[in-house]
Design an enzyme around this catalytic site. Structure first.
Site, mmCIF file in Angstrom:
data_model
loop_
_atom_site.group_PDB
_atom_site.id
_atom_site.type_symbol
_atom_site.label_atom_id
_atom_site.label_comp_id
_atom_site.label_asym_id
_atom_site.label_seq_id
_atom_site.Cartn_x
_atom_site.Cartn_y
_atom_site.Cartn_z
ATOM 1 N N HIS A 460 0.838 -1.206 0.000
ATOM 2 C CA HIS A 460 0.000 0.000 0.000
ATOM 3 C C HIS A 460 0.879 1.264 0.000
ATOM 4 O O HIS A 460 0.725 2.139 -0.850
ATOM 5 C CB HIS A 460 -0.906 -0.016 1.242
ATOM 6 C CG HIS A 460 -1.770 1.204 1.398
ATOM 7 N ND1 HIS A 460 -3.113 1.190 1.133
ATOM 8 C CD2 HIS A 460 -1.485 2.473 1.782
ATOM 9 C CE1 HIS A 460 -3.622 2.394 1.348
ATOM 10 N NE2 HIS A 460 -2.646 3.198 1.749
ATOM 11 N N GLU A 461 1.795 1.330 0.942
ATOM 12 C CA GLU A 461 2.634 2.529 1.054
ATOM 13 C C GLU A 461 3.527 2.695 -0.168
ATOM 14 O O GLU A 461 3.771 3.805 -0.626
ATOM 15 C CB GLU A 461 3.472 2.489 2.344
ATOM 16 C CG GLU A 461 2.656 2.480 3.641
ATOM 17 C CD GLU A 461 1.616 3.594 3.720
ATOM 18 O OE1 GLU A 461 1.806 4.650 3.091
ATOM 19 O OE2 GLU A 461 0.583 3.386 4.392
ATOM 20 N N HIS A 464 1.690 4.524 -2.840
ATOM 21 C CA HIS A 464 1.768 5.978 -2.667
ATOM 22 C C HIS A 464 3.128 6.481 -3.148
ATOM 23 O O HIS A 464 3.237 7.533 -3.776
ATOM 24 C CB HIS A 464 1.634 6.353 -1.188
ATOM 25 C CG HIS A 464 0.228 6.303 -0.654
ATOM 26 N ND1 HIS A 464 -0.815 6.987 -1.238
ATOM 27 C CD2 HIS A 464 -0.300 5.679 0.432
ATOM 28 C CE1 HIS A 464 -1.921 6.778 -0.525
ATOM 29 N NE2 HIS A 464 -1.631 5.988 0.480
ATOM 30 N N HIS A 467 3.444 6.840 -6.830
ATOM 31 C CA HIS A 467 2.686 8.016 -7.262
ATOM 32 C C HIS A 467 3.566 9.267 -7.103
ATOM 33 O O HIS A 467 3.613 10.135 -7.978
ATOM 34 C CB HIS A 467 1.437 8.133 -6.374
ATOM 35 C CG HIS A 467 0.339 8.977 -6.945
ATOM 36 N ND1 HIS A 467 -0.777 9.288 -6.238
ATOM 37 C CD2 HIS A 467 0.178 9.574 -8.143
ATOM 38 C CE1 HIS A 467 -1.587 10.043 -6.978
ATOM 39 N NE2 HIS A 467 -1.017 10.228 -8.141
#
Ligand code: ZN
Length: 673
Positions: A460-461, A464, A467
């Site tokens: 998940h991290e 980010h 991105h």
């Protein structure tokens, strides 16, 4: 340069930065920026290049200098860092307000907007549009009297919201359950019991002293065999800070009324029909009706599966299920059906192996490679730095990892920007980030073993982080995660989570600590089946929160007041399958929306989840490592930051607007349980 914080020529010099550097650096920089802004506003002709570019430079510089301060106070156990941080905060807030309330600046942006040629790059147009929108939302363009009123409302709101939180905290702290009878606490996890014994000792008492913090509440509702204990906790929890709770001083009823009325008035002043509309002005969802329809449709399609789940749970419960029973029997059933233990899975996921698998995945999808840099110093011996290289081997960015829990480090997992990408007038800077988790530190063997949940968190991290790193936007205020609407910002991260549920990926990310074998397929299948368990009921619960939040803001009527309990009742009639007692006062402790930033925005969680699942479905359709799909996802979603309309970008990636199907399928909703 004597103050290392002000040296922005390369990566932060963590070995040299000290708390006492923070205040002088921020003071000097803000003073310099103030002078610069005054000069800029004197310019005869405000053009994009003459005004906006230097403003972007300034905010980039401020972010770059401030980033290590915010970061270090969160990850180091050093009260001096927290003090330094808190000392600087009011100055930064004031500076921010000064900028966002600056009428001359707003007028300059208006002139630039008018003069901007039709064929100007999309990022430039978006930047100016966003700036004007934010001026409008901050009430800058209002006539003087209304502007003053708007500012007063904002100040009052901040105070009432803070009081809401304070009441909630006091009400939570003001309750406990004490017992010396072991049968009262039967079934609770050892960790909870240990804390309860410590609390008892701290209160010069024997036995167990249970407090009302979330982990304890959660443990009681899920594991306590004593039904009376669950009921007591449920009542205490669901009446916190309300007219039904213990102490009338902590009743949030009046605060809720005030908050909703002030928000409604503020929204009306700047031209919206209600606060829900105001909230959507900065989000991906276009109209309030879209959000309501979205939530209702998701609820309608989840209902049948949720009913089935509830029926299955009812079968093993000896009496009719009450609100304080569902979680307990759900957990019982889960253990019976899947008997999947975190400890068993942990043996397969040494942290370094999970990380290797994740990096291989990034290479496969996006052609980027990650190279550990041994010569770059972090803030702790366990911190690593990785260069990110493109297909030609050139560095395009980098990030620090700080993976393990330690004393004094803030809990949870997050990423933050160290340096935001910029490319302004030939001055180009690569993005750099921090990836922070709180995994169990390496044991005596030197290896840290992750649970599968930890692996999902890491993915998940890292989503980010990609991105932030893969952006190609030149303007810092729109690069990476900047300028991305709140309801879309979790798309890249939740999207990456899906890969942590793929056997192909997990196989390459696992290696048994003793045998070195990858995760066996049989164990993976059990894990996968447990993923869906209880998903429909959990979905309905989230939809109940989201619908309540959105409707209470959209339907507010100054003449009739908030009618929160009435709205809640109607929402529950529509979506909830579990009957709640009349004393239940969910709104009074709903700090996400009454004290935090989720007002008329709680739906964002589900909105982004739908996007993430639908985007991943494109990969499933083409093969999850499909290069073309990945290239499109990178180009249309990861690279564009906040420079484009996200729905347009999404349609460019997917060839159509998102649908709910993928999320429902992924949650096992809609098929037989
Ligand atoms: Zn996230």
């Amino acid at each position: 340069m004597s103050n290392p914080l002000l040296d922005t020529s390369s990566l932060p010099r963590f070995a040299e930065i000290r708390p006492e550097h923070a205040l002088p650096a921020v003071t000097e920089l803000i003073a310099r920026h103030r002078r610069k802004l005054a000069d800029l506003l004197e310019l005869e002709e405000a053009s994009f290049d003459a005004l906006v570019t230097p403003l972007e430079e300034m905010s980039h510089e401020l972010g770059r200098v401030w980033s290590p301060v915010g970061h270090l106070q969160a990850v180091l156990e050093d009260p001096a860092w927290r003090d330094a941080y808190n000392e600087c905060l009011p100055m930064l807030t004031e500076h921010g307000t000064e900028m966002s309330q600056n009428k001359a600046l707003q007028q300059a942006f208006e002139r630039i907007a008018k003069a901007l040629p039709e064929e100007a790059p999309e990022a430039r147009r978006t930047l100016v549009e966003h700036a004007l929108r934010d001026f409008r939302l901050a009430g800058v363009a209002l006539p003087e009297a209304e502007k003053t009123e708007f500012r007063k409302i904002m100040q009052e709101l901040a105070a009432v919201q803070a009081q809401f939180d304070q009441h909630l905290q006091d009400a939570t702290d003001g309750w406990h359950f004490h017992t010396e009878d072991e049968s009262d606490v039967a079934g609770l996890p050892e960790q909870t019991l240990e804390r309860a014994r410590e609390e008892a000792v701290a209160h010069q008492s024997n036995g167990w002293w249970l407090t009302l913090d979330y982990p304890t509440y959660q443990a009681v509702m899920t594991h306590a065999g004593n039904r009376e204990l669950r009921k007591a906790f449920y009542k205490a929890w669901s009446t916190r800070a309300s007219d039904q709770g213990g102490d009338p001083r902590w009743d949030n009823s009046a605060n809720i009324e005030k908050i909703l009325a002030l928000r409604h008035r503020a929204a009306a002043l700047v031209g919206f029909n209600n606060y829900a509309e105001y909230s959507l002005a900065t989000k991906m969802a276009a109209r309030t009706g879209d959000v309501i329809d979205f939530l209702n449709e998701l609820a309608a399609r989840t209902r049948e599966s949720a009913q089935k789940e509830l029926d299955t749970v009812q079968e093993i419960a000896p009496q009719a299920l009450e609100a304080w029973d569902a979680a307990f029997y759900l957990e019982k059933l889960k253990q019976q059906k899947y008997s999947i233990a975190d400890e068993e899975l942990r043996q397969y996921f040494p942290a370094t192996k999970a990380q290797t698998g994740l990096f291989e995945l990034a290479a496969k999808l996006y052609g980027v490679s990650l190279r550990k840099a041994d010569d770059i110093e972090g803030w702790h011996p366990t911190v690593d730095y990785f260069h990110v290289l493109d297909e030609r081997g050139s560095i395009i960015g980098g990030f620090y990892t700080d993976l393990y829990a330690r004393h004094g480090k803030r809990g949870g997992a997050w990423i933050d920007e160290c340096i935001v990408r910029k490319n302004l007038g030939g001055d180009k800077v690569h993005p750099v980030g921090y990836l922070v988790c709180n995994f169990s530190p390496p044991g005596s063997s030197g290896v840290s073993l992750l649970t599968h949940n930890d692996v999902v968190t890491l993915f998940h991290e890292f989503g980010h982080m990609l991105h932030h790193l893969l952006t190609r936007v030149d303007y810092p205020s729109l690069a990476g995660i900047n300028g991305v609407p709140w309801d879309a910002v979790e798309l890249p991260s939740q999207f990456m989570e899906n890969f942590a549920w793929s056997y192909d990926v997990l196989q390459r990310s696992s290696s048994h600590i003793v045998t070195g074998e990858p995760l066996p397929r049989e164990l993976f299948l059990r894990l996968e089946r447990s993923r869906h368990f209880g998903a429909a009921l959990a979905m309905l619960r989230q939809l109940e929160f989201a619908l309540f939040d959105f409707r209470v803001h959209a339907e507010f009527d100054p003449a009739r007041g908030s009618r929160v309990l009435e709205v809640l009742k109607r929402v529950r009639e529509d979506v909830s399958l579990i009957e709640h007692p009349d004393y239940n006062r969910l709104p009074h402790s709903f700090s996400h929306i009454f004290a935090g930033g989720y007002a008329a925005g709680y739906y964002s969680y589900k909105w982004a989840e739908v996007l993430a699942a639908d985007a991943f479905a494109a990969f499933e359709e083409a093969g999850i490592f499909d290069k073309q799909t990945a290239t499109r996802f990178r180009a249309e979603i990861l690279e564009i930051g906040g420079s484009r309309d996200i729905m347009d970008a999404y349609v460019a990636f997917r060839g159509r607007r998102p649908t709910l199907d993928a999320l429902l399928r992924q949650s096992g909703i809609g098929k037989a349980a």
